[in-house]
Design a protein around this motif. Structure first.
Motif: not given
Lengths: 111, 115
Positions: B65-93
Motif C-alpha cells: 500500500f502507498s498513499v500520495e497527495r499529488p496535488d492540492g486536492s487529490n489524495f490517493t491510495l495505491k495497492i501495488r499487487s492486489t490480492k483476493l483478500e483486498d476486496s473490500a469497500m475503501y473509504f477515504c475520510a
C-alpha cells in the motif's frame, strides 16, 4: 479481547420505543469517543461525540464511563428512519486521530 | 454542504494488478485517512496523512500500500499487487485542524473487487 466490542443485534423494536446500545473498549489511552451510524453499504456518518459528562442531541443520549471503559447510546421515540447499524468508535490513543470501530449494532425499527 | 468524493465507485481488477483509488477531501481539511470495510466486517483503519506525510498506519498497511497527495486536492491510495483478500469497500475520510474529537467526514467509498 476485541478493541471495541458491541452486541451485533439485531434489535427489532416498534416505532416509538426506547432502545439502548452498549459498547466496551479495551484501549485505556483512547481519548475521543463517538457513535457513528452506517446505512447498508454506505459510508459511516457521525451521529454524536461522547463525553464523560454525558451529552444529548434530541432523541439521542450518549454516556461514557472511562473507569469501566464503557459507552452507551440511548434512542428515545424510535423512528423508522433510525433503522441502521450503529457503530461505537474510539480514537486509537492519546493525540491520535485515527479511529477504531466496533462491528456495529443493527437496529430495525418496525411500524 | 462540502463532502469527500471518491472515484471510482466500483472497481474490478485482476489479482496481481495495481489499482489506484482516488479521493478529493473537503477543501480546507488538513488530515486525511483511508479505511476499509470487508463485506460483513467492521471498518478498519489503514493510514492517516498530515502535512504531506503518513502520520500513522495500521498493520494492514504493508508495503503493498502507498498513499500520495499529488496535488492540492487529490489524495490517493495505491495497492501495488492486489490480492483476493483486498476486496473490500475503501473509504477515504478527512478532518479539520481541531482536536482529536473533530469529526471525520467519510466519502461514499470505492468498492474494490479483486478477481
Amino acid at each position: 479481547r476485541k478493541e471495541v466490542e458491541q452486541d451485533p443485534g439485531p434489535f427489532n423494536v416498534p416505532e416509538g420505543a426506547t432502545v439502548a446500545f452498549n459498547c466496551t473498549y479495551s484501549n485505556s489511552a483512547s481519548q475521543s469517543f463517538f457513535w457513528y451510524r452506517q446505512d447498508c453499504r454506505k459510508e459511516p456518518k457521525l451521529l454524536m461525540s461522547v463525553y464523560s459528562s454525558g451529552n444529548e442531541d434530541g432523541r439521542f443520549t450518549a454516556q461514557l464511563n472511562r473507569a469501566s471503559q464503557y459507552i452507551s447510546l440511548l434512542i428515545r421515540d424510535s423512528k423508522l428512519s433510525d433503522s441502521a447499524t450503529y457503530l461505537c468508535v474510539v480514537s486509537r490513543g492519546t493525540g491520535r486521530r485515527a479511529l477504531t470501530f466496533g462491528s456495529g449494532t443493527r437496529l430495525q425499527v418496525q411500524p | 454542504e462540502p463532502e469527500v468524493t471518491q472515484t471510482p465507485s466500483h472497481q474490478v481488477t485482476q489479482m496481481g494488478q495495481e489499482v489506484i483509488l482516488r479521493c478529493v477531501p473537503i477543501s480546507n481539511h488538513l488530515y486525511f485517512y483511508w479505511y476499509r470495510q470487508i463485506l460483513g466486517q467492521k471498518v478498519e483503519f489503514l493510514v492517516s496523512f498530515y502535512n504531506n506525510e503518513i502520520s500513522e498506519k495500521s498493520e494492514i498497511f504493508d508495503d503493498q500500500f502507498s498513499v500520495e497527495r499529488p496535488d492540492g486536492s487529490n489524495f490517493t491510495l495505491k495497492i501495488r499487487s492486489t490480492k483476493l483478500e483486498d476486496s473490500a469497500m475503501y473509504f477515504c475520510a478527512s478532518s479539520d485542524w481541531g482536536g482529536e474529537d473533530t469529526e471525520a467526514f467519510f466519502g461514499q467509498g470505492t468498492r474494490l473487487t479483486v478477481v
